[in-house]
Design a protein around this motif. Structure first.
Motif, PDB file in Angstrom:
ATOM      1  N   LYS A 192       0.288  -1.173   6.989  1.00 14.11           N
ATOM      2  CA  LYS A 192       1.058  -0.192   7.744  1.00 14.11           C
ATOM      3  C   LYS A 192       0.244   0.182   8.972  1.00 14.11           C
ATOM      4  O   LYS A 192      -0.703   0.964   8.873  1.00 14.11           O
ATOM      5  CB  LYS A 192       1.350   1.042   6.891  1.00 14.11           C
ATOM      6  N   VAL A 193       0.602  -0.378  10.130  1.00 13.03           N
ATOM      7  CA  VAL A 193      -0.182  -0.100  11.325  1.00 13.03           C
ATOM      8  C   VAL A 193      -0.125   1.376  11.709  1.00 13.03           C
ATOM      9  O   VAL A 193      -1.058   1.909  12.292  1.00 13.03           O
ATOM     10  CB  VAL A 193       0.206  -1.005  12.519  1.00 13.03           C
ATOM     11  N   SER A 194       0.947   2.057  11.326  1.00 18.13           N
ATOM     12  CA  SER A 194       1.056   3.485  11.637  1.00 18.13           C
ATOM     13  C   SER A 194       0.058   4.326  10.849  1.00 18.13           C
ATOM     14  O   SER A 194      -0.221   5.461  11.211  1.00 18.13           O
ATOM     15  CB  SER A 194       2.476   3.980  11.365  1.00 18.13           C
ATOM     16  N   LYS A 195      -0.486   3.769   9.781  1.00 19.59           N
ATOM     17  CA  LYS A 195      -1.471   4.472   8.951  1.00 19.59           C
ATOM     18  C   LYS A 195      -2.875   3.906   9.145  1.00 19.59           C
ATOM     19  O   LYS A 195      -3.781   4.219   8.390  1.00 19.59           O
ATOM     20  CB  LYS A 195      -1.091   4.370   7.470  1.00 19.59           C
ATOM     21  N   SER A 196      -3.034   3.028  10.132  1.00 19.40           N
ATOM     22  CA  SER A 196      -4.316   2.370  10.399  1.00 19.40           C
ATOM     23  C   SER A 196      -4.862   2.816  11.747  1.00 19.40           C
ATOM     24  O   SER A 196      -4.168   3.450  12.529  1.00 19.40           O
ATOM     25  CB  SER A 196      -4.115   0.849  10.424  1.00 19.40           C
ATOM     26  N   ILE A 197      -6.096   2.460  11.997  1.00 23.41           N
ATOM     27  CA  ILE A 197      -6.703   2.688  13.308  1.00 23.41           C
ATOM     28  C   ILE A 197      -6.700   1.360  14.042  1.00 23.41           C
ATOM     29  O   ILE A 197      -7.321   0.399  13.591  1.00 23.41           O
ATOM     30  CB  ILE A 197      -8.137   3.233  13.177  1.00 23.41           C
ATOM     31  N   ILE A 230      -8.122  -7.191  19.684  1.00 23.57           N
ATOM     32  CA  ILE A 230      -7.485  -6.134  18.908  1.00 23.57           C
ATOM     33  C   ILE A 230      -8.076  -6.172  17.504  1.00 23.57           C
ATOM     34  O   ILE A 230      -8.375  -7.244  16.981  1.00 23.57           O
ATOM     35  CB  ILE A 230      -5.938  -6.284  18.872  1.00 23.57           C
ATOM     36  N   SER A 231      -8.277  -4.984  16.936  1.00 27.09           N
ATOM     37  CA  SER A 231      -8.742  -4.917  15.555  1.00 27.09           C
ATOM     38  C   SER A 231      -8.020  -3.791  14.843  1.00 27.09           C
ATOM     39  O   SER A 231      -7.609  -2.807  15.454  1.00 27.09           O
ATOM     40  CB  SER A 231     -10.254  -4.735  15.483  1.00 27.09           C
ATOM     41  N   VAL A 232      -7.876  -3.959  13.536  1.00 31.00           N
ATOM     42  CA  VAL A 232      -7.235  -2.957  12.684  1.00 31.00           C
ATOM     43  C   VAL A 232      -8.245  -2.526  11.648  1.00 31.00           C
ATOM     44  O   VAL A 232      -8.807  -3.359  10.935  1.00 31.00           O
ATOM     45  CB  VAL A 232      -5.980  -3.541  11.994  1.00 31.00           C
ATOM     46  N   GLY A 285       6.070   0.642  15.680  1.00 27.08           N
ATOM     47  CA  GLY A 285       7.265   1.354  15.243  1.00 27.08           C
ATOM     48  C   GLY A 285       8.502   0.813  15.933  1.00 27.08           C
ATOM     49  O   GLY A 285       8.429  -0.025  16.826  1.00 27.08           O
ATOM     50  N   SER A 286       9.659   1.287  15.504  1.00 26.63           N
ATOM     51  CA  SER A 286      10.905   0.804  16.082  1.00 26.63           C
ATOM     52  C   SER A 286      10.973   1.188  17.556  1.00 26.63           C
ATOM     53  O   SER A 286      10.453   2.213  17.975  1.00 26.63           O
ATOM     54  CB  SER A 286      12.102   1.389  15.322  1.00 26.63           C
ATOM     55  N   GLY A 287      11.594   0.354  18.334  1.00 21.55           N
ATOM     56  CA  GLY A 287      11.774   0.633  19.758  1.00 21.55           C
ATOM     57  C   GLY A 287      10.669   0.102  20.653  1.00 21.55           C
ATOM     58  O   GLY A 287      10.734   0.248  21.855  1.00 21.55           O
ATOM     59  N   HIS A 288       9.658  -0.534  20.086  1.00 22.57           N
ATOM     60  CA  HIS A 288       8.583  -1.035  20.934  1.00 22.57           C
ATOM     61  C   HIS A 288       8.839  -2.465  21.418  1.00 22.57           C
ATOM     62  O   HIS A 288       8.061  -3.004  22.189  1.00 22.57           O
ATOM     63  CB  HIS A 288       7.212  -0.892  20.287  1.00 22.57           C
ATOM     64  N   GLY A 289       9.922  -3.104  20.971  1.00 19.82           N
ATOM     65  CA  GLY A 289      10.280  -4.424  21.459  1.00 19.82           C
ATOM     66  C   GLY A 289       9.789  -5.574  20.607  1.00 19.82           C
ATOM     67  O   GLY A 289      10.003  -6.725  20.952  1.00 19.82           O
ATOM     68  N   CYS A 290       9.125  -5.283  19.490  1.00 10.34           N
ATOM     69  CA  CYS A 290       8.603  -6.342  18.619  1.00 10.34           C
ATOM     70  C   CYS A 290       9.139  -6.218  17.203  1.00 10.34           C
ATOM     71  O   CYS A 290       8.514  -6.672  16.245  1.00 10.34           O
ATOM     72  CB  CYS A 290       7.073  -6.306  18.606  1.00 10.34           C
ATOM     73  N   GLY A 291      10.275  -5.587  17.047  1.00 13.14           N
ATOM     74  CA  GLY A 291      10.836  -5.394  15.717  1.00 13.14           C
ATOM     75  C   GLY A 291      10.311  -4.121  15.084  1.00 13.14           C
ATOM     76  O   GLY A 291       9.523  -3.390  15.670  1.00 13.14           O
ATOM     77  N   SER A 292      10.745  -3.878  13.861  1.00 15.94           N
ATOM     78  CA  SER A 292      10.380  -2.620  13.201  1.00 15.94           C
ATOM     79  C   SER A 292       9.553  -2.825  11.941  1.00 15.94           C
ATOM     80  O   SER A 292       9.353  -1.885  11.186  1.00 15.94           O
ATOM     81  CB  SER A 292      11.646  -1.831  12.861  1.00 15.94           C
ATOM     82  N   ALA A 293       9.062  -4.034  11.700  1.00 19.50           N
ATOM     83  CA  ALA A 293       8.247  -4.276  10.511  1.00 19.50           C
ATOM     84  C   ALA A 293       6.980  -3.431  10.571  1.00 19.50           C
ATOM     85  O   ALA A 293       6.406  -3.219  11.640  1.00 19.50           O
ATOM     86  CB  ALA A 293       7.895  -5.755  10.386  1.00 19.50           C
TER      87      ALA A 293
END
Length: 116
Positions: free
Chosen positions: A61-66, A113-115, A83-91
């Motif tokens: 979950k990228v929304s819960k990651s740094i 990029i790193s997670v 997240g949704s609306g960024h142009g790369c889907g909503s997964a």
């Protein structure tokens, strides 16, 4: 590492990067080709300065990651969204990287990029 492209999407065949403290990480060329990667399913350059990143772990979950990103080209500014609306889907395991020049115009750039 073996890598290739199909229909404009760069993909990684094997993870061979040593990054023990990152869930996923990559160095991406300005055309969207993956140079080095760990935990990256694909990168797609959708427009100048716009890249969709699909992380290999479907449960990430990228929304819960740094997320940390750095532009590796001169005079580039970088932004990461998800997240949704960024142009790369909503997964939940996708993110979008935007790179611009110093005037704010979308411009291609190498980046990392790193997670965490």
């Amino acid at each position: 590492m073996l890598a290739g492209t199909t229909a404009g999407v760069a993909y990684v065949v094997a993870d061979d990067v040593k990054a023990p403290y990152a869930q996923a990480a990559a160095t991406v060329q300005s055309n969207g080709t993956i140079h080095n990667a760990k935990g990256i399913e694909s990168v797609k350059r959708i427009n100048p300065g716009e890249y969709c990143i699909n992380f290999a772990d479907a449960d990430l979950k990228v929304s819960k990651s740094i997320l940390q990103a750095t532009a590796n080209s001169t005079n580039r500014i970088i932004q990461v969204t998800w997240g949704s609306g960024h142009g790369c889907g909503s997964a939940q395991n996708t993110a979008k990287v935007n790179t611009t020049n110093e005037n704010g115009t979308k411009a291609d750039s190498w980046f990392t990029i790193s997670v965490h």
